[in-house]
Design an enzyme around this catalytic site. Structure first.
Site, PDB file in Angstrom:
ATOM      1  N   THR A 435       0.845  10.143  -8.129  1.00 60.00           N
ATOM      2  CA  THR A 435       1.431  11.036  -7.075  1.00 60.00           C
ATOM      3  C   THR A 435       1.160  10.586  -5.605  1.00 60.00           C
ATOM      4  OG1 THR A 435      -0.139  12.607  -6.756  1.00 60.00           O
ATOM      5  CG2 THR A 435       1.175  12.927  -8.609  1.00 60.00           C
ATOM      6  N   ALA A 491      -0.178  -2.242  -3.334  1.00 60.30           N
ATOM      7  CA  ALA A 491       0.544  -1.922  -4.699  1.00 60.30           C
ATOM      8  C   ALA A 491       0.098  -2.891  -5.699  1.00 60.30           C
ATOM      9  CB  ALA A 491       2.213  -2.435  -4.649  1.00 60.30           C
ATOM     10  N   LEU A 493      -0.790  -6.153  -5.507  1.00 58.53           N
ATOM     11  CA  LEU A 493      -1.520  -7.356  -5.187  1.00 58.53           C
ATOM     12  C   LEU A 493      -2.960  -7.036  -5.060  1.00 58.53           C
ATOM     13  CD1 LEU A 493       0.601  -8.026  -1.678  1.00 58.53           C
ATOM     14  CD2 LEU A 493       0.631  -9.225  -3.931  1.00 58.53           C
ATOM     15  N   ASP A 558       1.171   6.123   6.803  1.00 61.34           N
ATOM     16  CA  ASP A 558       0.772   5.336   5.675  1.00 61.34           C
ATOM     17  C   ASP A 558      -0.039   4.112   5.778  1.00 61.34           C
ATOM     18  OD1 ASP A 558       1.529   4.984   2.618  1.00 61.34           O
ATOM     19  OD2 ASP A 558       2.258   3.335   3.270  1.00 61.34           O
ATOM     20  N   LYS A 562      -4.168   3.154   4.497  1.00 59.61           N
ATOM     21  CA  LYS A 562      -4.345   1.783   4.322  1.00 59.61           C
ATOM     22  C   LYS A 562      -5.736   1.276   4.978  1.00 59.61           C
ATOM     23  CE  LYS A 562       0.053   1.366   1.827  1.00 59.61           C
ATOM     24  NZ  LYS A 562       1.221   0.253   2.064  1.00 59.61           N
TER      25      LYS A 562
END
Length: 702
Positions: A435, A491, A493, A558, A562
């Site tokens: 999620t 993701a 990588l 977002d 990261k």
């Protein structure tokens, strides 16, 4: 007589009927429970019978009956029919004995308790004895003696399932030949509802005859001892008896040692009821290192406490005493560890949406190969969505999970979801959070405290409140519980894995810089083709690259998450709010009520972005939206930057991500990772990679 009648109906065969009372002579054993074969006399009578009947191709004989030395008809007592078969096979020096019954053979565990139990193709006489002692549906030990004496193999087969080959019981040499010399644990069994009696005291140390007094007292009371365990310090002796005998055994010993208890030499006769004896059986265990450690490890991971342990030097069995309530879970745990695969892992998936659903599809495609080639058994035990959850003790059907979640689910409760996983018999459990929600992330520490590993592409924990993040990482270090999060950045990588490798090998991070959003990568790789910025955003939205509300991408949050995750991995404990973010959402549009209104008004602000684009192009540069971790300055940022068109960031196409690591080793030329950084397939693949990394940490071959 039915046997006589049956022989009459065997047409077209050279057949004779044998009344075994004319052949078999037995004498009762000293305890009166069984009988011993008078082999010499029986052989003589068998010769006489064949002399009278002649040689026949087929003999139909009665079972269960014989005669005493005095000539009185008698039975062969317990398991008499099977005993008849092995006696006759031994007298006739048969090459093989087959016993037909109503089961396929001997199972690796009670299939009523362990659905994954398998029918054993081969085992030794001694293993059959051990399994029988612990209650398995096997031949009684005395039944095998006649065949064992002459090395005659016995096969147990099912009359109602004749294609099944059954279980072959033979000597060790034949069994090893069958298994190609591979030592193996054959089976597991339990004796339920036993009581543990513990006699302890410092006055027992070095006193001869203590054990004799204990067990002679129990014997005289007619109580059978199931298992014995004694501490090497001689301060305690414990043993297990049937639950119904526990109180009597305690009373007998309290009376026998009354004087020693009064004097303090024996501190107590302790009674621990409601216990269970669990045994692992296998004659090959003596040649296989680590069997006991593997068994204990499986029980520990299943949260099963061991009260006592017993193992003979022959290592035919390893026996432990546990709580009765843990009986079935413990049996399943050790069976799964030895039989399902080298590394069985119970998986719970939270969030069966696009990424979670894709992960389940990948699990379905790879499960057989992983188990066959690497001994990894990834079994999906539960699925939880925002409103419902599906829990399955033996595993979710990977072909029908969507229908089952819809029709056979219960209301979602993440605490109950974790409790179900933590109490499962499969020794290794992991929850995969697919999620983007805060709710599952807030449960990580609770799940890890219950012995559950966590794998996630969810960025909320890694970029959330620092105190919560540090608690999870501390639990990871101190509790030997794994927390994998490769999918949080890039993701599929290998971004986080590469960063960890650099740090663990002693490299020093100077700067990490990257285009970390697939959405913004596409927008700025496309912006400059002559269309205004708003039209490019609309195109990205129509292709499904953006969130339903593009502001969730364009506000830069977002990317900031990261950056926080990367910074914390470098040892920079940044809070998300401390990272400056250049939002691409115009100030007047940040508070508009809907995505539709935002998109409708966005063209009014194209001029500002067009100006930035023209200025960059005039300098031979391009615009890229990047996240930056400056390790030397101890800061992070998210901003729109200009790069020369010769820069690797300018060469990007589509929605690919690119990350640059500038380090002490990679200083003159940065280490670059580039590839698809978004999409269900690659994100699910990154999560899958973490699952396999977890399996490797748990012992799977690389």
């Amino acid at each position: 007589m039915s046997t006589d009648a049956f022989s009459d109906f065997v047409l077209g065969a050279d057949v004779a009927f044998m009344d075994t009372r004319d052949v078999l002579v037995v004498s009762p054993t000293s305890d009166g429970i069984s009988v011993d074969l008078e082999e010499q006399l029986s052989n003589s009578r068998l010769d006489t019978w064949f002399a009278a009947q002649g040689v026949k191709k087929l003999v139909v004989a009665t079972g269960f009956i014989a005669r005493s030395r005095a000539g009185t008809a008698t039975t062969l007592k317990r398991n008499g029919s099977d005993f008849s078969a092995t006696i006759m096979g031994a007298l006739l020096r048969s090459s093989h004995i087959t016993i037909w019954t109503d089961v396929d053979g001997v199972y690796s565990a009670d299939p009523r308790k362990v659905p994954e139990a398998v029918c054993l193709p081969s085992m030794t006489y001694h293993e059959a004895w051990e399994m029988s002692y612990f209650g398995a549906n096997v031949l009684h030990p005395r039944t095998t003696l006649p065949a064992m004496k002459y090395h005659i193999p016995i096969t147990i087969r099912n009359f109602f399932n004749q294609p099944s080959p059954g279980t072959r019981i033979s000597d060790l040499a034949s069994d090893l030949e069958f298994h190609k010399g591979k030592a193996t644990v054959k089976g597991f069994a339990t004796i339920d509802n036993v009581t543990l009696i513990n006699v302890e005291g410092t006055g027992m140390v070095g006193v001869p005859g203590i054990a004799s007094r204990i067990f002679s007292s129990v014997r005289d009371a007619g109580i059978n001892v199931i298992m014995i365990s004694q501490a090497s310090s001689e301060q305690s002796i414990c043993f297990a008896v049937r639950g119904s005998d526990g109180e009597q055994a305690a009373n007998v010993l309290s009376e026998r040692f009354a004087e020693s208890i009064s004097a303090g030499r024996v501190s107590a006769v302790q009674v621990i009821p409601r216990c269970c004896v669990l045994a692992a059986v296998g004659q090959g265990m003596v040649a296989r290192k680590g069997v006991a450690a593997t068994m204990m490890g499986a029980l520990a991971k299943a949260n099963v406490n061991i009260k006592a342990i017993a193992q003979g030097s022959s290592e035919y069995n390893i026996t432990v005493l546990i709580d009765q309530v843990d009986s079935e879970r413990a049996l399943r745990a050790v069976h799964s560890r030895f039989y399902l695969s080298d590394v069985p892992i119970g998986v719970g998936i939270v969030g069966p949406g696009l990424i979670g659903g894709t992960l389940i599809a990948q699990l379905r495609e790879q499960r057989v190969q992983l188990k066959k080639e690497f001994g990894i058994d990834l079994r999906l035990l539960g699925i939880a969505s925002s409103g419902k959850m599906l829990l399955r003790e033996t595993g979710v059907d990977l072909d029908t999970w969507r229908e089952d979640l819809e029709n056979k689910s219960v209301p979602c409760d993440l605490d109950q979801f974790g409790a179900f996983l933590s109490s499962h018999y499969i020794p290794n459990r992991v929850i995969v959070d697919c999620t983007a929600s805060d709710a599952p992330a807030s449960k990580y520490i609770d799940w890890m405290q219950q012995g559950i590993h966590v794998v996630t592409p969810n960025k909320k924990l890694g970029s959330g409140p620092l105190e919560q993040y540090q608690a999870v990482r501390r639990m990871q270090r101190e509790g030997y519980i794994h927390f994998f999060y490769e999918g949080t950045v890039g993701a599929g990588l290998p971004v986080m894995g590469t960063l960890k490798h650099l740090l663990e090998t002693g490299d020093k991070i100077i700067k990490i810089e990257g285009i970390l959003s697939g959405t913004l990568s596409y927008i700025f790789n496309t912006f400059g083709d002559g269309r205004p910025f708003s039209e490019v955003v609309g195109d990205a939205k129509s292709r499904g690259y953006t969130e339903p509300d593009p502001r969730d991408d364009l506000n830069g949050t977002d990317v900031a998450r990261k950056v926080a995750i990367l910074a914390r991995e470098c040892g920079m404990m940044l809070e998300l709010g401390s990272i400056p973010v250049e939002s691409l959402v115009p100030e007047p549009l940040r508070a508009v009520s809907s995505s539709a209104e935002y998109m409708a008004r966005l063209p009014d602000f194209d001029a500002e972005m067009d100006t930035k684009l023209r200025e960059a192009e005039a300098s031979g540069e391009c615009l890229r939206y990047v996240g930056v971790v400056d390790a030397k300055a101890g800061s992070g940022s998210v901003e729109l930057r200009r790069y020369p068109k010769s820069h690797p960031f300018a060469q990007l196409q589509g929605s690919d991500n690119i990350i640059s690591f500038t380090t002490a080793r990679y200083f003159k030329q940065s280490l670059i990772i580039r590839g698809p950084g978004a999409g269900a397939d690659v994100t699910a693949a990154g999560v899958f990679s973490d699952l396999l990394r977890l399996a490797a940490y748990l012992g799977a071959p690389s």
